[in-house]
Motif scaffolding. Structure first.
Motif, PDB file in Angstrom:
ATOM      1  N   TRP A 190       0.844  -1.188   0.000  1.00 34.66           N
ATOM      2  CA  TRP A 190       0.000   0.000   0.000  1.00 34.66           C
ATOM      3  C   TRP A 190       0.885   1.247   0.000  1.00 34.66           C
ATOM      4  O   TRP A 190       1.856   1.321   0.742  1.00 34.66           O
ATOM      5  CB  TRP A 190      -0.896   0.009   1.230  1.00 34.66           C
ATOM      6  CG  TRP A 190      -1.998  -1.009   1.154  1.00 34.66           C
ATOM      7  CD1 TRP A 190      -1.943  -2.304   1.574  1.00 34.66           C
ATOM      8  CD2 TRP A 190      -3.309  -0.817   0.622  1.00 34.66           C
ATOM      9  NE1 TRP A 190      -3.140  -2.937   1.339  1.00 34.66           N
ATOM     10  CE2 TRP A 190      -4.008  -2.040   0.759  1.00 34.66           C
ATOM     11  CE3 TRP A 190      -3.975   0.265   0.054  1.00 34.66           C
ATOM     12  CZ2 TRP A 190      -5.324  -2.203   0.343  1.00 34.66           C
ATOM     13  CZ3 TRP A 190      -5.285   0.112  -0.359  1.00 34.66           C
ATOM     14  CH2 TRP A 190      -5.954  -1.108  -0.223  1.00 34.66           C
ATOM     15  N   GLU A 233       0.910   5.230   0.719  1.00 35.54           N
ATOM     16  CA  GLU A 233       0.133   6.254   1.395  1.00 35.54           C
ATOM     17  C   GLU A 233       0.208   7.587   0.664  1.00 35.54           C
ATOM     18  O   GLU A 233       1.245   7.953   0.107  1.00 35.54           O
ATOM     19  CB  GLU A 233       0.620   6.417   2.833  1.00 35.54           C
ATOM     20  CG  GLU A 233       0.377   5.170   3.684  1.00 35.54           C
ATOM     21  CD  GLU A 233       0.880   5.336   5.106  1.00 35.54           C
ATOM     22  OE1 GLU A 233       1.493   6.384   5.388  1.00 35.54           O
ATOM     23  OE2 GLU A 233       0.667   4.417   5.920  1.00 35.54           O
ATOM     24  N   TRP A 275      -5.468  12.395   8.291  1.00 35.24           N
ATOM     25  CA  TRP A 275      -5.768  11.116   8.920  1.00 35.24           C
ATOM     26  C   TRP A 275      -6.506  11.368  10.229  1.00 35.24           C
ATOM     27  O   TRP A 275      -6.138  12.256  11.014  1.00 35.24           O
ATOM     28  CB  TRP A 275      -4.471  10.361   9.158  1.00 35.24           C
ATOM     29  CG  TRP A 275      -4.627   9.015   9.811  1.00 35.24           C
ATOM     30  CD1 TRP A 275      -5.502   8.025   9.478  1.00 35.24           C
ATOM     31  CD2 TRP A 275      -3.853   8.521  10.906  1.00 35.24           C
ATOM     32  NE1 TRP A 275      -5.335   6.936  10.286  1.00 35.24           N
ATOM     33  CE2 TRP A 275      -4.336   7.208  11.183  1.00 35.24           C
ATOM     34  CE3 TRP A 275      -2.823   9.037  11.676  1.00 35.24           C
ATOM     35  CZ2 TRP A 275      -3.796   6.415  12.202  1.00 35.24           C
ATOM     36  CZ3 TRP A 275      -2.278   8.254  12.681  1.00 35.24           C
ATOM     37  CH2 TRP A 275      -2.769   6.958  12.938  1.00 35.24           C
ATOM     38  N   TYR A 304      -6.587   2.828   9.095  1.00 35.71           N
ATOM     39  CA  TYR A 304      -5.535   3.034   8.095  1.00 35.71           C
ATOM     40  C   TYR A 304      -5.455   4.486   7.665  1.00 35.71           C
ATOM     41  O   TYR A 304      -6.457   5.218   7.657  1.00 35.71           O
ATOM     42  CB  TYR A 304      -5.803   2.178   6.854  1.00 35.71           C
ATOM     43  CG  TYR A 304      -5.610   0.699   7.066  1.00 35.71           C
ATOM     44  CD1 TYR A 304      -4.353   0.172   7.312  1.00 35.71           C
ATOM     45  CD2 TYR A 304      -6.698  -0.173   7.001  1.00 35.71           C
ATOM     46  CE1 TYR A 304      -4.167  -1.190   7.493  1.00 35.71           C
ATOM     47  CE2 TYR A 304      -6.526  -1.535   7.176  1.00 35.71           C
ATOM     48  CZ  TYR A 304      -5.265  -2.040   7.429  1.00 35.71           C
ATOM     49  OH  TYR A 304      -5.084  -3.378   7.618  1.00 35.71           O
ATOM     50  N   ARG A 305      -4.245   4.899   7.298  1.00 35.48           N
ATOM     51  CA  ARG A 305      -4.082   6.170   6.606  1.00 35.48           C
ATOM     52  C   ARG A 305      -4.553   6.015   5.161  1.00 35.48           C
ATOM     53  O   ARG A 305      -4.585   4.913   4.626  1.00 35.48           O
ATOM     54  CB  ARG A 305      -2.611   6.620   6.627  1.00 35.48           C
ATOM     55  CG  ARG A 305      -2.103   7.005   8.019  1.00 35.48           C
ATOM     56  CD  ARG A 305      -0.655   7.433   7.952  1.00 35.48           C
ATOM     57  NE  ARG A 305      -0.132   7.827   9.253  1.00 35.48           N
ATOM     58  CZ  ARG A 305      -0.181   9.040   9.753  1.00 35.48           C
ATOM     59  NH1 ARG A 305      -0.739  10.010   9.041  1.00 35.48           N
ATOM     60  NH2 ARG A 305       0.320   9.304  10.950  1.00 35.48           N
ATOM     61  N   ALA A 346      -4.553   5.512   1.447  1.00 37.55           N
ATOM     62  CA  ALA A 346      -3.523   4.838   0.655  1.00 37.55           C
ATOM     63  C   ALA A 346      -4.146   4.176  -0.563  1.00 37.55           C
ATOM     64  O   ALA A 346      -5.370   3.974  -0.648  1.00 37.55           O
ATOM     65  CB  ALA A 346      -2.793   3.800   1.514  1.00 37.55           C
ATOM     66  N   GLY A 393      -8.441   3.776   4.026  1.00 39.32           N
ATOM     67  CA  GLY A 393      -8.042   4.888   4.884  1.00 39.32           C
ATOM     68  C   GLY A 393      -9.216   5.647   5.460  1.00 39.32           C
ATOM     69  O   GLY A 393     -10.352   5.548   4.975  1.00 39.32           O
TER      70      GLY A 393
END
Length: 344
Positions: free
Chosen positions: A233, A235, A244, A249-250, A252, A264
Motif C-alpha cells: 500500500w 500512502e 488522517w 488506516y491512513r 492509501a 483509509g
C-alpha cells in the motif's frame, strides 16, 4: 610609458569583453547538431539537451512546494519550503528553481467559478535577470503558454462565488523527479533517506524493483524501500484540506496490474464535520492519470460521528480521477476501505 588614452582603454575593454562573452550564431540548413565545441548554445538548445531529465520537484521530504496557512480574513495562502531542508527545489526545461522561504499569494474572491493554478513558470524573458527564468506564480484560469512559457502545475484551487478560501477545493498535482538506480543485490541498495522520494532501484540478482517511500506519507524523508514487483500500500499523506483521523488506516492506494484499491480514514483539517451536501459533494482528492477508472464507478463506505453513530457514505470515482463523497448524515470522519476498481 605614457598613460593610455580613452581610445586605448576602450580597445582593451572590448578585447576583454570578447574573451568573456559569446555571441550565438544560429545554425542553418536542413540538418545540424549541437553542442559545437567552443561555441555557445542558446536557451532553446539547452532545453532540448536537457529534455531527458524531465520536469518536476526534487522531493527530499518535508513537503516542498506545499500549501499551508489558508486564511479567510486576507484571502491568503503560502507555498512552503521543506520542513526538513528549509528549501524547495525543482527543474523545468533544464533550468533549476530554488525557493528559500515560503511565498504568500492573495487568492481574490470571484464572481464565477474559477480555477487558480499555482505553478513554477519558465519564462525566457527572465533568462538575463538575476532571479533567472523560473518563478513561482498563481494564475486565475489556464496558465499561459505564449512567448515560450512552460509550467509545472503544483496545485489547483477551485473557488466558488461567496466561498471561504478554506472551503475551496484544493487538488495537489506537484510532479516529482524520480531517478532510477541499478545495483547487484538488495544489500547494495543505498539508504532510502539519502535519495529522492519515489526513486527506484533495480536489483539485478533477483530482478526485483523497489521504490523509496515512507511510513507517514511524504511529510519526512523516505525511510524504506517498497517492492514494486510485489506492491505494498502506498500512502498519500495528509493534505491542507483533509488529514488522517488518528485511527484505522491512513489514506492509501494499492496497485497491481490494472487493479486499484483504496483504503483509509480521513477527517477535515478545520474540524468541521462532513454533512449531507449539494450535488457537487466533497472532493476528497484526485487520482493520478494511471490510477483513474475505465468507467465512472460508485461505492458505499462507512463513516462515524464521534465515537458512535455509524453512518454510510456514497463515493463516486470519475474517469477524470476525481473522488467525491456524499454522506447520508453528519459524520466526523469518512472511510475509503473496500473500494476496488480497474484502470485503463
Amino acid at each position: 610609458m605614457a598613460d593610455p588614452t580613452l581610445e586605448d582603454l576602450q580597445t582593451q575593454i572590448t578585447a576583454l569583453r570578447d574573451l568573456i562573452t559569446t555571441e550565438y550564431q544560429p545554425p542553418s540548413g536542413i540538418e545540424f547538431s549541437y553542442p559545437v565545441v567552443n561555441q555557445p548554445m542558446n536557451d532553446e538548445m539547452w532545453q532540448y539537451v536537457t529534455l531527458g531529465l524531465g520536469d518536476g520537484v526534487f522531493d527530499e521530504g518535508g513537503q516542498p512546494y506545499w500549501v499551508e496557512g489558508r486564511e479567510n480574513a486576507g484571502n491568503t495562502l503560502r507555498i512552503t519550503v521543506s520542513t526538513t531542508t528549509g528549501t524547495a527545489q525543482a527543474i523545468l526545461r533544464g533550468f533549476y528553481h530554488r525557493l528559500t522561504e515560503d511565498k504568500t499569494f492573495v487568492v481574490p474572491g470571484v464572481m464565477t467559478k474559477t480555477v487558480f493554478h499555482f505553478c513554477l513558470t519558465y519564462n525566457p524573458v527572465g533568462s538575463g535577470g538575476t532571479a533567472g527564468p523560473i518563478s513561482l506564480q498563481m494564475y486565475a484560469g489556464t496558465p499561459p503558454t505564449t512567448q515560450g512559457r512552460f509550467h509545472i502545475i503544483l496545485w489547483k484551487l477551485t473557488r466558488e462565488p461567496n466561498q471561504l478560501l478554506t472551503k475551496a477545493d484544493l487538488v495537489r498535482v506537484r510532479p516529482k523527479i524520480t531517478p532510477m538506480i541499478t545495483v547487484n543485490g538488495e544489500a547494495d541498495r543505498p539508504e532510502p533517506s539519502t535519495v529522492l522520494w519515489g526513486s527506484r532501484v533495480l536489483c539485478t540478482d533477483n530482478n526485483a524493483e523497489y521504490r523509496a517511500t515512507g511510513s507517514s506519507g511524504d511529510t519526512g524523508g523516505p525511510t524504506t524501500w517498497t517492492p514494486v514487483t510485489d506492491p505494498d500500500w502506498v500512502e498519500y499523506g495528509d493534505t491542507p484540506t483533509y488529514k488522517w483521523v488518528g485511527h484505522g488506516y491512513r489514506r492509501a492506494i494499492w496497485r497491481r496490474g490494472k487493479t486499484r484499491k483504496l483504503r483509509g480514514r480521513i477527517t477535515p483539517v478545520d474540524g468541521i464535520e462532513f454533512s449531507p451536501t449539494s450535488d457537487a459533494g466533497y472532493l476528497l482528492f484526485s487520482l493520478n492519470e494511471g490510477d483513474r477508472p475505465v468507467q465512472e464507478c460508485r461505492f458505499m463506505t462507512a463513516g462515524v460521528r464521534g465515537s458512535t453513530g455509524r453512518n454510510s457514505c456514497s463515493v463516486t470515482i470519475y474517469k477524470n480521477g476525481e473522488v467525491r463523497a456524499w454522506p447520508d448524515r453528519s459524520m466526523s470522519w469518512m472511510g475509503l476501505d473496500g473500494i476496488e476498481f480497474d484502470v485503463e
